[in-house]
Scaffold this active site. Structure first.
Site, short mmCIF file in Angstrom:
data_model
loop_
_atom_site.label_atom_id
_atom_site.label_comp_id
_atom_site.label_asym_id
_atom_site.label_seq_id
_atom_site.Cartn_x
_atom_site.Cartn_y
_atom_site.Cartn_z
N GLU A 49 5.37 -5.66 9.86
CA GLU A 49 6.27 -6.51 9.08
C GLU A 49 7.58 -5.83 8.72
OE1 GLU A 49 2.08 -8.08 8.24
OE2 GLU A 49 3.03 -6.10 8.35
N PHE A 111 -9.12 -9.63 -3.79
CA PHE A 111 -8.86 -8.92 -2.54
C PHE A 111 -7.39 -9.08 -2.14
CE2 PHE A 111 -8.91 -9.15 2.22
CZ PHE A 111 -9.20 -7.82 2.46
N GLN A 112 -6.72 -7.96 -1.92
CA GLN A 112 -5.32 -7.89 -1.49
C GLN A 112 -4.34 -8.39 -2.56
OE1 GLN A 112 -5.19 -9.87 2.41
NE2 GLN A 112 -5.38 -7.87 3.38
N VAL A 379 18.73 6.56 11.67
CA VAL A 379 19.17 7.46 10.61
C VAL A 379 18.75 8.88 10.95
CG1 VAL A 379 18.68 8.11 8.21
CG2 VAL A 379 19.31 5.77 8.77
N PHE A 464 17.82 16.32 11.14
CA PHE A 464 18.71 16.30 9.99
C PHE A 464 18.04 16.91 8.76
CE2 PHE A 464 21.78 14.48 6.99
CZ PHE A 464 22.96 14.64 7.69
#
Length: 573
Positions: A49, A111-112, A379, A464
């Protein structure tokens, strides 16, 4: 009688939305079923997602129009958050449908269960919980209008039972963005003009707010004899066809942009929220133009604040300004030419058998890509090389996670670009860490037949982060990556995969990938010791590198110092 989900889908279609990015789940069943039976709305099936949110944000960035993503209850919609933070900070209109657990179970630690309306509040301009079908479609209309007018993310939290409930009011309202021009009053324009006219030297720093104002900014630069410096999000809008351009400043920039800012009596900030106060000159005075008054003065004290759009404000200000000489401009241009020459000298092939210099790879990507290509750097170090070596021309685009700064943005954003325009060449400059973080969504490219060109800067490290540790005087720790051959992985996923291990193979690999009618991945082995040197080295950074050298030797890793010196000798001396 339509249900809530069907009304949402039909309203989206009526408003020109063509696709929804997401991952299905039982709490989304009513919504995905309504999409299944509607031929005018596509479901872009992703593997995570977070990718859905990044993709929706990228599409909105490209088109300026409302886009949509969706996640199922609990973990499903929680995964949206990072991509929604990015979209909200980029100020693009996205509607997120966050499914929720059954209404009767809310508050029972079911649940969830989460509290999504609280979780999404920080990454949105509007979030609301739909507790009853009677609230719809009004809340949908408010959410859409808020996302469009405020240029940000709107979230509707909808339990699955509410989404499937019958709806009394089945209206489908068309929401269109209003058009208006905001210009400061003459009194404030005159105050800014007086300050600019009194200054011996003026430098312009422009950001994302200069979009569509290229001609007006250049006219202002000519009148003021002002070099123009751009922030990362201003690069695509200001760099091209600009004789006043002297490059970037900041951590990603280079010396000429920093110098042009430092030598200015007055700095004119145009549509930028450039975040690094250490790169603003201490002795200069500042005029700032921004459409959002609350943005002004956040980074540095401001002498004159102008609330307005950059295009109209620049045009109104121009007639009040005296013509300045070009001594400051010529000095900045000469310094830029020297800086540009040094940067280009770094973008050369490495010796046979040595890893590729990333500067060379970025330059060749720019030179071989299409004139209207979309570039998306991950990035990390790819953003640095994109900022310094990708050339904009007014038709190319460059998008990324430049405000939120999230890893793994490149491939997901490419999905959003290509879903709305498969014919436009879209090239990612992917870090090996970023690619691996959401590696599964390479499958989204094949499943949806999206011809992204994924170029991997494979230096087997979080490069980086490694540099940041060295600058702080630390021996890098936990930054090394044991990577597979990403070209072989890509081939297993149905993507054309090409491996490049020295500079001689770069051009042929890029040419083949760019010509391939489908997704292609070029895995380029880059030198892990390449330093991305900022435009000015603070004493603390120099001291940090000295400490790093001492600690590296004492830890028995002195061979790393030899590799570091060998790789960077050409840019240090």
């Amino acid at each position: 009688m339509a249900n809530v989900a069907e009304n949402i889908v039909q309203t989206l279609v009526a408003n020109g939305v063509q696709r929804v990015y997401g991952l299905p789940g039982d709490s989304l069943n009513a919504f995905t079923e309504a999409i299944r039976v509607e031929d005018r709305l596509d479901w872009v099936h992703v593997r995570h997602e977070e990718t859905a949110a990044f993709a929706a944000g990228a599409e909105a960035d490209m088109t300026g129009e409302l886009t949509v993503c969706a996640g199922s209850c609990g973990p499903g919609n929680l995964h949206l958050i990072n991509g929604l933070f990015d979209a909200n900070r980029n100020r693009v209109p996205v509607l997120a449908i966050a499914a929720h657990i059954p209404t009767v179970e809310i508050g029972t630690n079911y649940f969830q269960e989460t509290h999504p309306q609280e979780l999404f509040r920080e990454c949105s301009v509007y979030v609301e919980y739909v507790a009853s079908p009677e609230q719809m479609p009004r809340l949908l209309e408010i959410a859409m209008r808020t996302a469009i007018e405020k240029r940000g993310v709107a979230v509707l939290v909808i339990p699955g039972d509410v989404a499937s409930a019958a709806l009394e009011d089945d209206r489908r309202t068309i929401i269109r963005r209003t058009r208006s021009a905001t210009v400061p009053v003459d009194e404030q324009l005159r105050e800014a003009a007086d300050l600019l006219n009194s200054a011996k030297t003026v430098t312009i720093l422009g950001g994302a707010g200069t979009a569509g104002a290229h001609a007006e900014v250049l006219a202002l630069a000519e009148r003021l004899g002002a070099p123009t410096v751009h922030a990362m999000r201003g690069k695509e809008h200001l760099e091209h066809d600009n004789p006043f351009d002297v490059g970037m400043t900041g951590l990603l920039g280079f010396a000429s942009g920093f110098r042009a800012m430092s030598n200015a009596d007055v700095v004119l900030l145009l549509g930028t929220d450039f975040p690094y106060p250490q790169f603003y000159p201490d002795d200069a005075r500042f005029v700032q133009v921004d459409i959002r008054g609350e943005q002004i003065g956040r980074r540095h004290p401001i002498d004159v604040a102008l609330v307005g759009g950059v295009k109209k404000t620049c045009a109104a200000l121009l007639s009040m300004l005296d013509q300045k000489g070009d001594r400051h401009l010529k000095d900045a241009q000469q310094h830029y030419a020297k800086t540009r020459e040094r940067l280009d000298d770094l973008a050369t092939p490495s010796r046979k058998g040595r890893p590729v210099h990333p500067q060379y790879l970025a330059r060749r990507i720019s030179e071989l890509a299409a004139d209207d290509a979309v570039f998306i750097p991950d990035v990390g170090s790819p953003v640095v090389y994109a900022s310094r070596y990708l050339t904009m021309n007014g038709r190319r685009r460059m998008i990324g996670s430049f405000s939120h700064g999230s890893m793994a943005n490149a491939v997901p954003q490419a999905i959003g670009v290509l879903a709305q325009d498969r014919a436009r060449q879209t090239v990612t400059l992917s870090g090996d860490g970023g690619l691996a973080m959401l590696l599964g969504d390479l499958l989204t490219l094949t499943q949806n037949d999206l011809p992204a060109k994924v170029v991997v800067f494979n230096n087997s490290s979080l490069n980086f982060v490694d540099l940041e540790m060295k600058a702080a005087g630390l021996v890098p720790f936990a930054t090394d990556l044991e990577n597979p051959n990403f070209a072989t992985v890509a081939e297993a996923m149905g993507i054309r995969g090409i491996r490049v291990e020295d500079s001689a193979g770069v051009d042929a690999a890029l040419t083949e990938a760019f010509a391939h009618d489908g997704p292609a991945l070029v895995d380029v082995v880059c030198d892990p010791q390449e330093l991305t040197i900022p435009p000015t080295i603070a004493f603390e950074q120099a001291k940090g590198f000295a400490l790093y050298a001492i600690r590296t030797v004492l830890s028995g890793r002195g061979d790393e110092l030899l590799d570091l010196a060998r790789t960077n000798w050409r840019q240090l001396f």
